[in-house]
Design an enzyme around this catalytic site. Structure first.
Site, PDB file in Angstrom:
ATOM      1  N   HIS A 121       9.385  34.618  39.095  1.00 21.65           N
ATOM      2  CA  HIS A 121      10.156  34.691  40.342  1.00 21.65           C
ATOM      3  C   HIS A 121       9.559  35.781  41.234  1.00 21.65           C
ATOM      4  CE1 HIS A 121      13.440  35.277  43.141  1.00 21.65           C
ATOM      5  NE2 HIS A 121      13.899  34.094  42.764  1.00 21.65           N
TER       6      HIS A 121
ATOM      7  N   GLU B   9       9.063  28.405  45.804  1.00 18.20           N
ATOM      8  CA  GLU B   9      10.002  29.250  46.536  1.00 18.20           C
ATOM      9  C   GLU B   9       9.255  30.139  47.528  1.00 18.20           C
ATOM     10  OE1 GLU B   9      13.988  29.901  44.263  1.00 18.20           O
ATOM     11  OE2 GLU B   9      12.553  31.428  43.679  1.00 18.20           O
TER      12      GLU B   9
HETATM   13  P1  PGA Z   1      18.606  31.890  47.402  1.00 18.57           P
HETATM   14  O1  PGA Z   1      17.696  32.347  46.152  1.00 18.57           O
HETATM   15  O2  PGA Z   1      19.134  30.517  47.067  1.00 18.57           O
HETATM   16  O3  PGA Z   1      19.689  32.921  47.486  1.00 18.57           O
HETATM   17  O4  PGA Z   1      17.734  31.866  48.580  1.00 18.57           O
HETATM   18  C1  PGA Z   1      16.858  31.443  45.518  1.00 18.57           C
HETATM   19  C2  PGA Z   1      16.074  32.127  44.440  1.00 18.57           C
HETATM   20  O5  PGA Z   1      15.674  33.291  44.617  1.00 18.57           O
HETATM   21  O6  PGA Z   1      15.813  31.543  43.373  1.00 18.57           O
END
Ligand code: PGA
Length: 227
Positions: free
Chosen positions: A104, A153
């Site tokens: 992440h 992401e």
């Molecule tokens: P968010 O976070 O949905 O609050 O944007 C997603 C993540 O960091 O996995």
């Protein structure tokens, strides 16, 4: 109808009491595996990635309520069991989870996790049969061997309320699948119950990774319904 992963990422939120309240408010009848759901919704696979401190009580509650929710960890030690103070290893996690988030962007930026470290974590997860959900910020990043689920992401979209466009997320997913031997690609970044379908409707996206919108049980349930 494709299989959809709806994955919650609780990050560093929720005490034991709060986690209990969340799981207790999940309506058993909606997600009992023995209750036939509509063909579309039966292909949705819900995973909750939660802090180590609440995994055990979530595991107990999910078992007691017969919820069809799988559990995931948010981190895994790059080492096996041994003298590694503070580390939670794959052998320990295996008792509680089926999945683990690795790579992440918050782990990379705030904890300085490198590709080498992330690769070690993936290997430890694989050794213990835990499925890594490997997060990347674009389609240029290296993905360790054997990873089957990737979450795309983009950093600008995480926790900001600004998503990537579904079309671009779809293009990145297509590229990731073409470049690597990746089976599923999820999109993450400001997904909520209102916009989830625009992502899950895309051909190459196989689900979503959800931060903020997973913290409230009613919002998360609505998101599952709308996916
Ligand atoms: P968010 O976070 O949905 O609050 O944007 C997603 C993540 O960091 O996995």
């Amino acid at each position: 109808m494709k299989k959809l992963f709806i994955v919650a990422n609780w990050k560093s939120y929720k005490t034991i009491k709060e986690a209990q309240e969340w799981v207790m408010s999940f309506p058993t009848k909606k997600i009992l595996p023995e209750t036939p759901l509509s063909p579309a919704s039966s292909l949705k696979h819900t995973v909750v990635c939660a802090p180590f401190t609440v995994l055990s009580i979530l595991h107990q509650a999910i078992t007691e309520k017969h919820l069809s929710v799988a559990l995931g960890a948010e981190d895994i030690s790059p080492f096996d069991e041994g003298a590694f103070t503070g580390a939670i290893n794959g052998k320990q996690l295996k008792e509680l989870v089926e999945y683990v988030l690795i790579g992440h962007s918050e782990r990379r930026s705030y904890f300085g996790e490198s590709l080498q470290l992330l690769t070690q974590k993936v290997q430890m997860a694989q050794k213990y049969g835990i499925i890594p959900i490997y997060c990347v910020q674009n389609d240029q990043e290296q993905i360790p061997q054997g990873v089957e689920i990737v979450a795309y992401e983009p950093v600008f979209a995480i926790g900001t309320g600004k998503t990537d466009t579904p079309e671009n997320a779809n293009a990145v997913a297509r590229s990731l699948k073409a470049k690597y031997n990746v089976r599923y690609v999820l999109y993450g970044g400001s997904v909520n119950s209102g916009n989830v379908a625009s992502f899950t409707n895309q051909d190459h996206l196989d689900g979503v990774l959800v931060g903020s919108a997973s913290l409230s049980a009613p919002e998360f349930m609505q998101l599952i319904d709308h996916a």
